[in-house]
Structures are given as structure tokens and as C-alpha cells.
Design an enzyme around this catalytic site. Sequence first.
Site, mmCIF file in Angstrom:
data_model
loop_
_atom_site.group_PDB
_atom_site.id
_atom_site.type_symbol
_atom_site.label_atom_id
_atom_site.label_comp_id
_atom_site.label_asym_id
_atom_site.label_seq_id
_atom_site.Cartn_x
_atom_site.Cartn_y
_atom_site.Cartn_z
ATOM 1 C CB SER A 114 -0.920 0.012 1.226
ATOM 2 O OG SER A 114 -1.735 1.161 1.235
ATOM 3 C CG HIS A 118 0.046 13.150 1.285
ATOM 4 N ND1 HIS A 118 -1.206 13.375 0.756
ATOM 5 C CD2 HIS A 118 -0.098 12.108 2.154
ATOM 6 C CE1 HIS A 118 -2.072 12.534 1.285
ATOM 7 N NE2 HIS A 118 -1.430 11.752 2.140
ATOM 8 C CG HIS A 128 -4.304 4.863 -2.906
ATOM 9 N ND1 HIS A 128 -5.289 4.171 -3.591
ATOM 10 C CD2 HIS A 128 -3.971 4.074 -1.847
ATOM 11 C CE1 HIS A 128 -5.543 3.032 -2.983
ATOM 12 N NE2 HIS A 128 -4.761 2.940 -1.921
ATOM 13 C CG ASN A 130 -4.503 -1.091 -2.557
ATOM 14 O OD1 ASN A 130 -4.922 -2.241 -2.651
ATOM 15 N ND2 ASN A 130 -5.290 -0.035 -2.690
ATOM 16 C CB THR A 131 -1.426 -4.951 -5.783
ATOM 17 O OG1 THR A 131 -0.068 -5.068 -5.338
ATOM 18 C CG2 THR A 131 -1.480 -3.979 -6.937
ATOM 19 N NE ARG A 132 -7.455 -5.385 -1.211
ATOM 20 C CZ ARG A 132 -7.709 -4.378 -2.029
ATOM 21 N NH1 ARG A 132 -6.725 -3.593 -2.433
ATOM 22 N NH2 ARG A 132 -8.936 -4.149 -2.448
ATOM 23 C CG HIS A 162 -7.393 7.765 -16.294
ATOM 24 N ND1 HIS A 162 -8.327 6.888 -15.796
ATOM 25 C CD2 HIS A 162 -7.407 8.839 -15.462
ATOM 26 C CE1 HIS A 162 -8.891 7.410 -14.722
ATOM 27 N NE2 HIS A 162 -8.350 8.591 -14.495
ATOM 28 C CG HIS A 192 -18.982 13.592 3.873
ATOM 29 N ND1 HIS A 192 -18.192 12.469 3.820
ATOM 30 C CD2 HIS A 192 -18.133 14.626 4.121
ATOM 31 C CE1 HIS A 192 -16.941 12.793 4.030
ATOM 32 N NE2 HIS A 192 -16.863 14.098 4.217
ATOM 33 N N GLY A 275 -6.328 -5.720 13.975
ATOM 34 C CA GLY A 275 -5.223 -5.573 14.904
ATOM 35 C C GLY A 275 -3.878 -5.269 14.291
#
Length: 292
Positions: A114, A118, A128, A130-132, A162, A192, A275
Site C-alpha cells: 500500500s 503527498h 495512491h 495498492n495491490t493485495r 489513465h 458527504h 489488529g
Amino acid sequence: MIDGMDEHKARASAWFRSLRDQILAAFEDLEDAVAGTSPTDPAPGRFEVTETEREGGGGGGLMSVMRGGRVFEKVGVNVSTVHGRLAERAQRAMAARGVPGMEADPRFWASGISLVAHMQNPHVPAVHMNTRMFWTPHAWWFGGGSDLNPCLEYPEDTEHFHATLRTACEAHSPDAYPRFKAWADEYFFVPHRGRARGVGGIFYDDLNTGDWEADFAFTQEIGRAFLPAFVPLVERRDATPWTEADRDAQLIHRGLYAEYNLVYDRGTKFGLETGHDANAVLMSLPPLAKWV
């Protein structure tokens, strides 16, 4: 029951670590490429590496963070491989996503990388990636993607980012890019605020076509596309002069980024609920932000 996955897990975990190593080297090279013009200029940034552990045991990882560099104000690149038993709340969340057998056998294994960057210059976009890979005794899948978060958008930068991701997707599936771009547009929307977090990219989850090798190859392709998608934007914009108004716009945009990650981001919620080291989970938060 999913058997014979140990070799696959080891390969995935090792590859996420190797991608992390490539990215750290590339980002430190960017720091070195920016020459200081006075004795008071900061030295080239370097990553500080900290080992992380999952609370109560069950694996851990490496948190690599650079702060106060010439190019990066704060960037974190984390890798982890964790395992254990999901708590009841996490079991319910997995069952709601269609993962079978969670009540009978709530064991899990997860590994991934991840990254959140900034930047010092407001003209350089935040990013940003990430791969998992995730495993339970009854299922496995891959997920990941990249998205660009400029506070001052340049359409040509958005197009380059892109286009690079589109090429990576099309190497494996002609319909992957439009599907995963639409998913990113939906996933990174901030309800929001009634707006997107940035200019999007791609996002996918629960990727299991039944062919582990093909799905792993696709995930590797997306990971490899990150540096060619992002580094040219840094090189193009980092020397652009900026004003205090630009900096103000950057800090306000970072507030939007922080809101999204704390309220909606699935990875943040999962990391805290299972955790994992809280500092590593919250690495994505910007060093400074403001709200109007």
C-alpha cells in the site's frame, strides 16, 4: 476447502516485497535528481523503515516512510503479510461480501503493498496505489488499483495516468479498464461532499476467475504500471513555481483525502479491526491538512 495455496501465498508475498523495493529506489532517485540551490535547502529525502506487527501475533510487515524531502512531503510504502482468525465483526463483513464458511472456519491470510504520496509542490498530484491477495479456507482473491489525487488538475497528466493503466489492463482483458475505472469512480466518491476524491484511476476487488496464475499476472501488471504512470508527472511538474494560494488549495484538498480514508476506506477499516499496527494503517494520512 482451498488446498495447495502455500506456494502461491509465498510467491505473492515475495512479489509485493520486490515491488516495494523498486518503488523505494525510484522515489529516492527522484529526490536525488532535484538539486538544492542553497545551503538551507533540505537534503534529499530517504525512507525510514520500521518493522510492524499484527496485535497478538500473526505476521507483520515493513513500514517505509519518507518525510520532509525535496519532492515528497510525506510518502509511505507499506508491505505486510498477516494471518490469524477474523473477529466476529470482520467475519460478518466477509460473509456479507459472499465469502463462504466464515462462521465455521474464520482463518485468514493476507499480503499486499500500500502506497500513498503527498507532495511538496501543489502542482504535483498526490497518488495512491495498492495491490493485495487475500485467502480464507474457502476462498481467495486479489484486489488493488491506483488513483490520482491532484489539487490543481492538469488534463494531460490525468490522461497520461489513465492511458498507462488502460494499457496495463488491456494486456490481459479488453474490458478490464472500463470496468475497473467505473469501479474506482464509484469507490473513491465522497458522499458527504458530493464529489470524487480525485481524478480516479482503477480499482478492483474480489478478483477470482478460477485461474490463480492469470489473476496474479494481472495484479502484477497493475503494480508494474504504477511507476510509469506516476513518475513522469512528478518530473513534469516538480519545478513549477507555486504560490501560497496553491498551497492553501493543496491543504484543503488533503482534508478531503483524510475524510475519505477515515470514514470510507475499506483497507483502513480492515487493518484497524484485525489488529494491524495502527501507525502503518494510518500511514495514508497527510502530514498537514486544513478545512474551511
